[in-house]
Each structure stands twice: as C-alpha cells, then as structure tokens.
Design a protein around this motif. Structure first.
Motif, PDB file in Angstrom:
ATOM      1  N   LEU A 137      29.494 -16.689 -15.080  1.00 34.85           N
ATOM      2  CA  LEU A 137      28.441 -15.742 -14.551  1.00 34.85           C
ATOM      3  C   LEU A 137      27.590 -16.857 -13.586  1.00 34.85           C
ATOM      4  O   LEU A 137      26.294 -16.408 -13.428  1.00 34.85           O
ATOM      5  CB  LEU A 137      27.648 -15.251 -15.435  1.00 34.85           C
ATOM      6  CG  LEU A 137      28.387 -14.215 -16.400  1.00 34.85           C
ATOM      7  CD1 LEU A 137      27.415 -13.689 -17.697  1.00 34.85           C
ATOM      8  CD2 LEU A 137      28.656 -12.942 -15.509  1.00 34.85           C
ATOM      9  N   ALA A 138      27.930 -18.119 -13.213  1.00 40.04           N
ATOM     10  CA  ALA A 138      27.096 -19.173 -12.359  1.00 40.04           C
ATOM     11  C   ALA A 138      25.933 -19.382 -13.166  1.00 40.04           C
ATOM     12  O   ALA A 138      24.899 -19.877 -12.573  1.00 40.04           O
ATOM     13  CB  ALA A 138      26.797 -18.281 -11.055  1.00 40.04           C
ATOM     14  N   LEU A 139      25.916 -19.560 -14.778  1.00 39.97           N
ATOM     15  CA  LEU A 139      24.835 -19.994 -15.213  1.00 39.97           C
ATOM     16  C   LEU A 139      25.080 -21.381 -15.433  1.00 39.97           C
ATOM     17  O   LEU A 139      25.956 -22.015 -15.980  1.00 39.97           O
ATOM     18  CB  LEU A 139      24.672 -19.284 -16.406  1.00 39.97           C
ATOM     19  CG  LEU A 139      24.411 -17.633 -16.149  1.00 39.97           C
ATOM     20  CD1 LEU A 139      24.234 -16.874 -17.462  1.00 39.97           C
ATOM     21  CD2 LEU A 139      23.125 -17.487 -15.545  1.00 39.97           C
ATOM     22  N   ASP A 140      23.890 -22.331 -15.263  1.00 33.47           N
ATOM     23  CA  ASP A 140      23.791 -23.702 -15.844  1.00 33.47           C
ATOM     24  C   ASP A 140      23.532 -23.684 -17.285  1.00 33.47           C
ATOM     25  O   ASP A 140      22.690 -22.955 -17.731  1.00 33.47           O
ATOM     26  CB  ASP A 140      22.913 -24.399 -15.078  1.00 33.47           C
ATOM     27  CG  ASP A 140      23.243 -24.819 -13.577  1.00 33.47           C
ATOM     28  OD1 ASP A 140      24.664 -25.196 -13.435  1.00 33.47           O
ATOM     29  OD2 ASP A 140      22.576 -24.739 -12.599  1.00 33.47           O
ATOM     30  N   VAL A 141      24.005 -24.502 -18.040  1.00 29.45           N
ATOM     31  CA  VAL A 141      24.204 -24.760 -19.410  1.00 29.45           C
ATOM     32  C   VAL A 141      23.956 -25.973 -20.040  1.00 29.45           C
ATOM     33  O   VAL A 141      24.482 -27.032 -19.548  1.00 29.45           O
ATOM     34  CB  VAL A 141      25.354 -24.023 -20.130  1.00 29.45           C
ATOM     35  CG1 VAL A 141      25.230 -24.077 -21.649  1.00 29.45           C
ATOM     36  CG2 VAL A 141      25.671 -22.729 -19.667  1.00 29.45           C
ATOM     37  N   ASP A 142      22.776 -26.205 -20.954  1.00 31.05           N
ATOM     38  CA  ASP A 142      22.771 -27.439 -21.482  1.00 31.05           C
ATOM     39  C   ASP A 142      23.312 -27.379 -22.803  1.00 31.05           C
ATOM     40  O   ASP A 142      23.089 -26.313 -23.599  1.00 31.05           O
ATOM     41  CB  ASP A 142      21.293 -27.815 -21.551  1.00 31.05           C
ATOM     42  CG  ASP A 142      20.799 -28.250 -20.319  1.00 31.05           C
ATOM     43  OD1 ASP A 142      21.364 -28.551 -19.392  1.00 31.05           O
ATOM     44  OD2 ASP A 142      19.458 -28.356 -20.435  1.00 31.05           O
ATOM     45  N   ILE A 143      24.314 -28.198 -23.420  1.00 30.30           N
ATOM     46  CA  ILE A 143      24.814 -28.286 -24.623  1.00 30.30           C
ATOM     47  C   ILE A 143      23.966 -29.168 -25.460  1.00 30.30           C
ATOM     48  O   ILE A 143      23.714 -30.452 -25.329  1.00 30.30           O
ATOM     49  CB  ILE A 143      26.164 -28.813 -24.672  1.00 30.30           C
ATOM     50  CG1 ILE A 143      27.007 -27.884 -23.798  1.00 30.30           C
ATOM     51  CG2 ILE A 143      26.630 -28.730 -26.161  1.00 30.30           C
ATOM     52  CD1 ILE A 143      28.580 -28.153 -23.571  1.00 30.30           C
ATOM     53  N   VAL A 144      23.181 -28.433 -26.727  1.00 32.37           N
ATOM     54  CA  VAL A 144      22.303 -29.240 -27.403  1.00 32.37           C
ATOM     55  C   VAL A 144      22.725 -29.093 -29.003  1.00 32.37           C
ATOM     56  O   VAL A 144      23.439 -28.133 -29.240  1.00 32.37           O
ATOM     57  CB  VAL A 144      20.881 -28.617 -27.135  1.00 32.37           C
ATOM     58  CG1 VAL A 144      20.612 -28.562 -25.452  1.00 32.37           C
ATOM     59  CG2 VAL A 144      20.629 -27.150 -27.607  1.00 32.37           C
TER      60      VAL A 144
END
Length: 340
Positions: A137-144
């Motif tokens: 969905l073209a979303l930037d994601v931080d894995i935390v």
C-alpha cells in the motif's frame, strides 16, 4: 540499539549463487543492484558483499563473489560498481520516523515455537505477511521492538505478541495511534500460562473482548470472512471471540460457527485469525485511512520507499511498471521502472 545508535549495515550481501541453501539459483541480472539500492533506501550505512573473490577451494568454494575464482569481475561486481557510481548522483538524506510501526518481538517468536498449537503457525511468517500488506500500500514502516517508544506513529500494528511487556499497553494507549492487533496478542503470561481472564489479557482495557476458544486449521481448510463488500478467508488460525462493552464486530465469520472476525474498539482493531493476503490488505488500508495516511495500491511486485524528498521505486515483478507521479526531478531512471 545503544551501540549502533539506530545505524545498521548489511554485512554479507549476496553477489550471486550462494552455497548454503537447499537449492542455489543464480539471481537474475539486475538483482544485486536492486538489493543494494533497496538497502540504502531503507537507511543502511554500508552494504558489504560476501565476498570479493569466489574461493576455488574448501567448504565455501561454490559461494559466488564479486569476482570469479580466476579473479575476473563477475556480474555482481559489475552491478556493485554501477551502484557506487550512481550513489554520487543522489544526496545523502537522513532517515526519518515512518508513519507506521510494526512491533516484532523475538520472545514472542520463541514462545509460539514452544506452544505453536498448529504446525504452520509461524510468528516470523505472520510478521512478514503483515509487513508485505503495508508495503504493498506504499506505506513506509519502522520495525520496532515491544519495548520501543510508540509516540509519533500514526499507525501501530502488532502481528502477534502473546506476552505483553511491562508498560506496553500504556504505550499503545498513550501513542494516540490507530492500532491493529493480531491473533494471540495478550494470550499468555511470562511463564506461558494462559492469561488471567482469558486472552487478550492486559489488552482488555483497550480491546474489551474475551477469546473463549482457539483452533488451528490444517492446510486446505478456510473459514469465509465478510468485511463490508470484501469477501476473504481465514486460514491456519481462528479464534472464537465474545464481544464486550464498546466493542463491535467490523467483520464476521460467514460459516456455521459465525462470530466476529475483526473487532473494533475505539482506535483499536483486533484480528481474530490469520487472514489471506487480500483481506489483510483491506484491513491495513482501512486502518491507514483512519490514521490519516493515504495508502496507494501498488502494482504487484512494486515497492516505494521515501526518505525526506527522495523517493525510491523498486520493481521485483516480471513486467515494467509505470506509476503516476507528481512532477519530479529524476536523479536515476524515470517513471517506468524496469522488471527486476
């Protein structure tokens, strides 16, 4: 972490066929360049290749290098050199906080390996599928981590987190973010006993439900799910949920058992099962819109990463992809992204 201060490197990027897998195919031409650029797009400080020259002897002699065993430049080396040249045309832009956080916890993975309750319940695979739905969905994601601060995120997704670390529920609540919780969240105490009052345990203050029964579904078995106009499936894992005060069923299981498949309570959604890709994407799209983020359905295999004013487009698909864009200055390439 404390030592890396948020910085990270790729220590052993694959430059060609490896030697340690069950099968070791050759990457397509262009993939070494694509992998390298994607690492830099996501904030890598270094991409280091294993290795410089393919050794003609010993245990790892079949693992490719940037150079062949007779010390001639191989295709991986040519592509690495191309990226090195291209990097000079792109300004260095620091990474910024993404709008979406995905909580991944290694202790959760270990707990579910100890008590899987289904041969194919794999916490890492579930996290990959949730991440894939967001990225599609073209979303930037931080894995935390489950101990990370969550303020500043518009959307927080938790694929699974059986044991809730101290303060986790408060951090979720205080973030003010839209939240999507996956199956088995809050289902265990630290010693892996069932949570007091049944799952979702301490999350009940945010998601007032009672998970009275769970079941694992063998391959070939799926429960139909109805989410508005969308029709999807629940596979691998299903939960039988009782609603509480201020919780509503956003989606339903459409079989003889019935019951809520997705529950909403305030800013929080709870997914009572492992859903197919199209249903998961529909859920993430709804959550993103509610969070004030504008999702965009990308062509199959295409991914976008944004860092400040820089936008990176990657195409893992088999066909060229043309994307509608605002007027931009192309530093490398153009709005038609070649296959791979």
């Amino acid at each position: 972490d404390a030592n890396g201060r948020g910085r990270w490197w790729v220590m052993e990027q694959q430059p060609g066929p490896v030697n340690w897998a069950q099968w070791n195919p050759s990457p397509k031409d262009g993939m070494v360049r694509l992998w390298t650029w994607e690492a830099f797009a996501h904030g890598a400080g270094v991409v280091s290749y294993f290795r410089w020259r393919q050794a003609p002897f010993a245990q790892e002699q079949m693992h490719a290098g940037l150079n062949t065993p007779d010390n001639r430049l191989d295709s991986g080396g040519i592509e690495a050199a191309q990226v090195a040249d291209e990097l000079g045309r792109v300004p260095v832009v620091p990474s910024e906080r993404s709008p979406v956080a995905l909580v991944f916890d290694y202790e959760a993975r270990w707990a579910l390996e100890a008590q899987p309750q289904g041969a194919d319940f794999n916490a890492l695979r579930l996290a990959f599928e949730w991440y894939g739905a967001l990225r599609a969905l073209a979303l930037d994601v931080d894995i935390v981590s489950a101990q990370a601060p969550l303020e500043g995120y518009a959307l927080v997704v938790v694929p699974t987190l059986p044991h809730l670390p101290d303060g986790f529920v408060a951090r979720l609540r205080d973030s003010g973010a839209q939240v999507v919780l996956g199956p088995r969240c809050g289902s265990k105490v630290e010693t892996l006993s069932i949570a007091d009052g049944l799952p979702p345990g301490g999350l009940r203050t945010l998601m007032p439900i009672r998970v009275r029964r769970v079941e694992s579904l063998r391959p070939g078995i799926a429960a139909p799910v109805v989410l508005g106009e969308h029709r999807g499936e629940c596979i691998r894992w299903r939960e039988h949920v009782e609603l509480g005060a201020d919780s509503i069923g956003e989606a339903q299981f459409a079989d003889e058992f019935g019951g809520p498949a997705i529950v909403r309570a305030g800013l929080v959604r709870y997914l009572a099962g492992w859903f197919d890709a199209s249903t998961l994407t529909e859920v993430m799209q709804r959550a993103a819109v509610d969070a004030g983020i504008e999702p965009y359905a990308l062509p199959v295999g295409v991914r976008i990463r944004q860092r400040g004013d820089l936008i990176f487009l990657f195409n893992y698909g088999d066909e060229p992809a043309t994307l509608p864009t605002e007027p931009v200055e192309w530093l490398i390439g153009n709005d038609t992204v070649s296959a791979q």
